[in-house]
Design an enzyme around this catalytic site. Structure first.
Site, PDB file in Angstrom:
ATOM      1  N   CYS A   2       0.883  -1.183  -0.143  1.00  0.00           N
ATOM      2  CA  CYS A   2       0.017   0.079   0.027  1.00  0.00           C
ATOM      3  C   CYS A   2       0.902   1.138  -0.047  1.00  0.00           C
ATOM      4  O   CYS A   2       2.082   1.157   0.377  1.00  0.00           O
ATOM      5  CB  CYS A   2      -1.037   0.066   1.335  1.00  0.00           C
ATOM      6  SG  CYS A   2      -1.963  -1.388   1.405  1.00  0.00           S
ATOM      7  N   ARG A  28       2.850   0.242  -5.417  1.00  0.00           N
ATOM      8  CA  ARG A  28       2.690  -0.626  -4.232  1.00  0.00           C
ATOM      9  C   ARG A  28       1.405  -1.250  -3.968  1.00  0.00           C
ATOM     10  O   ARG A  28       1.313  -1.761  -2.914  1.00  0.00           O
ATOM     11  CB  ARG A  28       3.046   0.612  -3.076  1.00  0.00           C
ATOM     12  CG  ARG A  28       4.221   1.359  -2.712  1.00  0.00           C
ATOM     13  CD  ARG A  28       4.349   2.320  -1.998  1.00  0.00           C
ATOM     14  NE  ARG A  28       4.414   1.685  -0.569  1.00  0.00           N
ATOM     15  CZ  ARG A  28       5.323   1.234   0.064  1.00  0.00           C
ATOM     16  NH1 ARG A  28       6.584   1.325  -0.411  1.00  0.00           N
ATOM     17  NH2 ARG A  28       5.462   0.567   1.165  1.00  0.00           N
ATOM     18  N   TRP A  76      -3.513  -2.513  -1.205  1.00  0.00           N
ATOM     19  CA  TRP A  76      -3.227  -3.673  -1.667  1.00  0.00           C
ATOM     20  C   TRP A  76      -3.644  -4.631  -0.654  1.00  0.00           C
ATOM     21  O   TRP A  76      -3.206  -4.687   0.388  1.00  0.00           O
ATOM     22  CB  TRP A  76      -1.752  -4.171  -2.097  1.00  0.00           C
ATOM     23  CG  TRP A  76      -1.251  -5.333  -2.529  1.00  0.00           C
ATOM     24  CD1 TRP A  76      -1.451  -5.941  -3.653  1.00  0.00           C
ATOM     25  CD2 TRP A  76      -1.080  -6.732  -1.745  1.00  0.00           C
ATOM     26  NE1 TRP A  76      -0.971  -6.986  -3.886  1.00  0.00           N
ATOM     27  CE2 TRP A  76      -0.683  -7.551  -2.630  1.00  0.00           C
ATOM     28  CE3 TRP A  76      -0.730  -6.780  -0.448  1.00  0.00           C
ATOM     29  CZ2 TRP A  76      -0.506  -8.623  -2.118  1.00  0.00           C
ATOM     30  CZ3 TRP A  76      -0.160  -8.109   0.026  1.00  0.00           C
ATOM     31  CH2 TRP A  76      -0.157  -9.216  -0.982  1.00  0.00           C
ATOM     32  N   ASN A 102      -0.602   1.623   6.226  1.00  0.00           N
ATOM     33  CA  ASN A 102      -0.150   0.337   5.423  1.00  0.00           C
ATOM     34  C   ASN A 102       0.255  -0.719   6.522  1.00  0.00           C
ATOM     35  O   ASN A 102       0.758  -0.167   7.852  1.00  0.00           O
ATOM     36  CB  ASN A 102       1.211   0.727   4.927  1.00  0.00           C
ATOM     37  CG  ASN A 102       1.168   1.667   3.841  1.00  0.00           C
ATOM     38  OD1 ASN A 102      -0.027   1.897   3.289  1.00  0.00           O
ATOM     39  ND2 ASN A 102       2.031   2.208   3.520  1.00  0.00           N
ATOM     40  N   GLY A 103       0.207  -1.994   6.384  1.00  0.00           N
ATOM     41  CA  GLY A 103       0.880  -3.019   7.397  1.00  0.00           C
ATOM     42  C   GLY A 103      -0.431  -3.734   7.777  1.00  0.00           C
ATOM     43  O   GLY A 103      -1.582  -3.800   7.208  1.00  0.00           O
ATOM     44  N   GLU A 474      15.213 -16.419 -13.241  1.00  0.00           N
ATOM     45  CA  GLU A 474      14.621 -15.018 -13.441  1.00  0.00           C
ATOM     46  C   GLU A 474      13.790 -14.793 -14.739  1.00  0.00           C
ATOM     47  O   GLU A 474      13.034 -14.120 -14.751  1.00  0.00           O
ATOM     48  CB  GLU A 474      15.921 -13.964 -13.467  1.00  0.00           C
ATOM     49  CG  GLU A 474      15.645 -12.589 -13.586  1.00  0.00           C
ATOM     50  CD  GLU A 474      14.663 -12.072 -12.650  1.00  0.00           C
ATOM     51  OE1 GLU A 474      14.249 -12.631 -11.538  1.00  0.00           O
ATOM     52  OE2 GLU A 474      14.269 -10.926 -12.812  1.00  0.00           O
ATOM     53  N   LYS A 478      10.085 -13.253 -14.782  1.00  0.00           N
ATOM     54  CA  LYS A 478       9.739 -12.214 -15.342  1.00  0.00           C
ATOM     55  C   LYS A 478       8.427 -12.457 -16.323  1.00  0.00           C
ATOM     56  O   LYS A 478       7.659 -11.771 -16.429  1.00  0.00           O
ATOM     57  CB  LYS A 478      10.839 -11.679 -16.120  1.00  0.00           C
ATOM     58  CG  LYS A 478      10.945 -10.250 -16.009  1.00  0.00           C
ATOM     59  CD  LYS A 478      11.611  -9.520 -14.992  1.00  0.00           C
ATOM     60  CE  LYS A 478      10.984  -9.653 -13.681  1.00  0.00           C
ATOM     61  NZ  LYS A 478      11.833  -9.389 -12.504  1.00  0.00           N
ATOM     62  N   GLU A 481       5.368 -13.344 -14.467  1.00  0.00           N
ATOM     63  CA  GLU A 481       4.800 -12.294 -13.771  1.00  0.00           C
ATOM     64  C   GLU A 481       4.191 -11.125 -14.506  1.00  0.00           C
ATOM     65  O   GLU A 481       3.040 -10.783 -14.117  1.00  0.00           O
ATOM     66  CB  GLU A 481       5.973 -11.465 -13.198  1.00  0.00           C
ATOM     67  CG  GLU A 481       5.790 -10.350 -12.264  1.00  0.00           C
ATOM     68  CD  GLU A 481       7.080  -9.925 -11.656  1.00  0.00           C
ATOM     69  OE1 GLU A 481       8.084 -10.064 -12.334  1.00  0.00           O
ATOM     70  OE2 GLU A 481       6.941  -9.039 -10.472  1.00  0.00           O
ATOM     71  N   HIS A 497      15.230 -35.155 -15.214  1.00  0.00           N
ATOM     72  CA  HIS A 497      14.868 -35.804 -14.285  1.00  0.00           C
ATOM     73  C   HIS A 497      13.232 -35.449 -13.773  1.00  0.00           C
ATOM     74  O   HIS A 497      12.904 -35.444 -12.691  1.00  0.00           O
ATOM     75  CB  HIS A 497      15.644 -35.220 -13.068  1.00  0.00           C
ATOM     76  CG  HIS A 497      17.063 -35.712 -13.138  1.00  0.00           C
ATOM     77  ND1 HIS A 497      17.507 -36.949 -12.997  1.00  0.00           N
ATOM     78  CD2 HIS A 497      18.172 -34.850 -13.594  1.00  0.00           C
ATOM     79  CE1 HIS A 497      18.954 -36.876 -13.426  1.00  0.00           C
ATOM     80  NE2 HIS A 497      19.131 -35.722 -13.727  1.00  0.00           N
ATOM     81  N   LYS A 596       4.992  -3.950  -5.841  1.00  0.00           N
ATOM     82  CA  LYS A 596       6.285  -3.530  -6.058  1.00  0.00           C
ATOM     83  C   LYS A 596       7.027  -4.017  -4.783  1.00  0.00           C
ATOM     84  O   LYS A 596       7.864  -4.430  -4.669  1.00  0.00           O
ATOM     85  CB  LYS A 596       6.645  -2.076  -6.493  1.00  0.00           C
ATOM     86  CG  LYS A 596       7.950  -1.708  -6.698  1.00  0.00           C
ATOM     87  CD  LYS A 596       8.544  -2.383  -7.755  1.00  0.00           C
ATOM     88  CE  LYS A 596      10.016  -1.922  -8.152  1.00  0.00           C
ATOM     89  NZ  LYS A 596      10.700  -3.049  -9.095  1.00  0.00           N
TER      90      LYS A 596
HETATM   91  O1  M6R Z   1      12.555  -5.240  -2.991  1.00  0.00           O
HETATM   92  P1  M6R Z   1      13.200  -6.615  -3.114  1.00  0.00           P
HETATM   93  O2  M6R Z   1      14.086  -6.743  -3.817  1.00  0.00           O
HETATM   94  O3  M6R Z   1      13.303  -7.200  -1.586  1.00  0.00           O
HETATM   95  O4  M6R Z   1      11.637  -7.275  -3.527  1.00  0.00           O
HETATM   96  C1  M6R Z   1      11.658  -8.864  -3.569  1.00  0.00           C
HETATM   97  C2  M6R Z   1      10.746  -9.093  -4.609  1.00  0.00           C
HETATM   98  O5  M6R Z   1       9.665  -8.913  -4.277  1.00  0.00           O
HETATM   99  C3  M6R Z   1      10.834  -8.756  -5.877  1.00  0.00           C
HETATM  100  O6  M6R Z   1      12.103  -9.012  -6.602  1.00  0.00           O
HETATM  101  C4  M6R Z   1       9.948  -9.410  -6.918  1.00  0.00           C
HETATM  102  O7  M6R Z   1      10.305 -10.722  -6.900  1.00  0.00           O
HETATM  103  C5  M6R Z   1       9.966  -8.804  -8.275  1.00  0.00           C
HETATM  104  N1  M6R Z   1       8.536  -7.942  -8.336  1.00  0.00           N
HETATM  105  C6  M6R Z   1       9.882  -9.625  -9.607  1.00  0.00           C
HETATM  106  O8  M6R Z   1      10.137  -8.910 -10.682  1.00  0.00           O
END
Ligand code: M6R
Length: 601
Positions: A2, A28, A76, A102-103, A474, A478, A481, A497, A596
């Protein structure tokens, strides 16, 4: 998760300041949004959905909210689904107090039971709503507004950043515990936000709040006290990011902008840290880190993939290292080495799982280091050491340039810690050239044309060996996501395997093969295995091996050091994900269900 924004002091249009601030914070959380403007009364407007839905709702009104004090929130969901009622700000029954949060308030249920027993009617499913009701109840007593706010805070447990306003009062009351909140210091205009870009248009002077700080801002200034109301000295720092840096600069999406910013981001990360002539790497921040017996990386998501790459580097320079998913570290039986170095890899420096793992390690006596992008972030402030990756602001939810910067910084970290002089000149030269090599990939990529052919496929594999294995993971992360299509990353040798059972002519396989050593040859063997099952193969290669013979398409990268090749391969895979998501019309910068900065465990 948030986003919070607040502003005080005269602005031509307070509502605009709040809404524009929310726009920069939408990464956020974006399942509902709301604002409250304060005059003699409080005018709250909130709406389920993206910020645009709130703007539309406000535009329908005959009279728009006005006042010199405003707070806003983009949500969020954690407690309760994303509905108008659950959107923030939340108010007390009389509408005299409005709160954004937030939280998570962990003891909200018992507080709610208590308040309901006293006859208070709740209008949402959120944990947040207990705060305005409590604050209003304390205001009903003889307490000053400051003390009523303090009393309220004494009643709540959990992680939070809170901003509260009171009708007829020109101040914003704020605090934080385990959730970021920063003040913006202008001239007779003051701000608070979960993240600096929200007010960067107005000021670059900031005060980072620490857990337990209680801040009050009004048009005349700002004041920070501790929980007992005692004054706390805070330092005003100046951020170097500009408002333009956080805009889209003509790109259709932040993600594409940030992919294209990688040459600049890496130059920034390397600046002053490489001595090409001597082949030396010098990182001032690491002067007193020493040589650890062992290194544990803790990280999540993309940062975890960077950590896996870091493990290989540390092993190469003779330091035993392991990478842990942060969410498993603090709660599991991980043997935290008291004489080791625990490195939290976190772009934001605010990821709750990573912070928990670092705190657990610190609590057990281990030294910690934050490898982060955000100066003044919680990780940077709480760890014993901080190494900044200097990527500049990253707004797109999908981490792109920060991953490349993390890989670069991990090279600096491993070499500095090992005080490595063996063969490091080659590496220094390769690192120096990475920005221009990435530029070449960006200029010459054929990713967009290639993904066109696979737009109807629903499952995609990514394979790599050694340092390319984290990049395969990765690439798949990506891809899933932002395209919402199924994607998996594997160590090339693992296919046979199990996963090979899924390989058909409908599962394109992206294979990373660079150099022509044993690892490359073995991965080519794995490529042949999938080719034999009719899977389309897209090779990401520097052309040194004959992998092209077995591939349907090739994504070329320049020849470079084996440590820097994964960075170039990764850029091709970022572009693959981006163009596929764009073809599919996905919400690239704000993928569904994600945010994010993940500040809940
Ligand atoms: O801010 P951070 O690097 O700690 O975030 C960790 C993950 O939440 C972040 O890398 C997430 O996997 C990405 N949005 C992926 O693109």
């Amino acid at each position: 998760m948030c986003g919070i924004i607040g502003c005080v002091g005269h602005h031509d249009d307070t509502l605009d300041v709040v809404l524009d601030g929310l726009e920069t914070l939408e990464y956020r959380g974006y399942d509902s949004a709301g604002v409250a403007l304060v005059d003699d009364s409080i005018d709250v407007q909130k709406k389920q959905g993206r910020l645009e839905a709130l703007r539309t709702e406000i535009a329908k009104r005959d009279v728009t909210p006005t006042g010199d004090v405003g707070i806003g929130h983009t949500r969020w969901s954690t407690h309760g689904p994303p509905t108008d009622a659950n959107a923030h700000p939340h108010t007390d029954e009389a509408g005299q107090v409005a709160v954004v949060h937030n939280g998570i308030i962990e003891n909200y249920q018992s507080l709610r039971d208590e308040l309901e027993a006293e006859g208070v009617t709740f209008t949402s499913d959120t944990d947040t709503e207990v705060i305005p009701h409590l604050f209003a109840a304390y205001l009903e007593t003889d307490l000053s507004t400051e003390l009523a706010f303090h009393r309220t805070l004494e009643r709540i447990d959990g992680s939070y950043a809170i901003a509260a306003v009171v009708a007829g009062d020109d101040r914003i009351f704020a605090t934080r515990n385990d959730s970021p909140l920063v003040l913006g210091i202008g001239e007779n205009q003051y701000y608070l936000a979960s993240d600096v870009p929200a007010f960067l248009e107005y000021t670059r002077d900031v005060v980072y709040l620490d857990d337990g700080d209680v801040a009050i801002i009004d048009a005349d200034g700002w004041d920070v006290t501790d929980g007992d109301g005692e004054s706390v000295d805070k330092e005003v720092s100046t951020v170097t990011w500009s408002a333009e840096q956080t805009g889209k600069s003509g790109y259709e999406h932040y993600m594409l902008k940030e992919i294209n910013e990688q040459p600049t981001a890496l130059r920034q990360g390397l600046s002053g840290r490489l001595d090409e002539l001597a082949g030396d790497i010098t990182v001032e921040e690491l002067d007193d880190v020493g040589f650890p017996e062992t290194v544990h990386f803790v990280a999540c998501g993309t940062s975890y993939h960077a950590a896996l790459y870091g493990v290989e580097l540390f092993r190469e320079v003779g330091v035993p290292a392991q990478a842990f998913l942060a969410s498993e570290y603090a709660t599991g039986p991980a043997p935290i080495p008291e004489d080791g170095l625990i490195v939290g890899v976190t772009q934001s420096g605010e990821t709750a799982d990573t912070l928990s793992a670092l705190r657990e390690a610190q609590g057990r006596g281990a030294k910690t280091l934050a490898l982060t992008n955000v100066v003044g972030s919680t990780a940077a402030r709480e760890c014993d050491h901080a190494l900044y990756i200097r990527s500049g602001p990253e707004i797109g939810v999908a981490a792109t340039k920060t991953f490349s910067s993390q890989l670069t910084a991990l090279n600096l970290l491993a070499e500095t810690i090992a005080d490595n002089t063996r063969g490091s000149r080659d590496l220094v030269l390769a690192l120096r050239d990475v920005p221009s090599d990435i530029q070449q990939v960006l200029d010459e990529t054929t990713a967009e044309a290639i993904v066109d052919e696979y737009v109807d496929n629903e499952s995609f594999f990514f394979i790599g060996r050694g340092l390319h294995f984290p990049v395969a993971l990765e690439g798949a992360l990506k891809f899933k996501e932002i395209t919402y299509e199924h994607a998996e990353g594997f160590a090339s040798g693992e296919l046979k395997h199990g996963p090979l059972a899924l390989v058909t002519s409908n599962t394109p396989v992206f294979a990373i093969v660079t150099g022509n050593d044993e690892r490359a040859r073995k991965t080519i063997g794995n490529v042949k295995e999938v080719e034999a099952r009719d899977a389309p193969v897209i090779a990401v290669t520097d052309g040194q091996s004959d992998v092209e013979r077995y591939a349907d398409h090739v994504l070329e990268i320049p020849e470079t050091h084996q440590r820097t090749a994964p960075m170039l391969a990764n850029v091709q895979l970022q572009l693959v994900a981006y163009h596929m998501a764009n073809q599919l019309g996905r919400s690239i910068d704000k993928p569904r269900n994600l945010a994010k900065s993940v500040t809940v465990e």
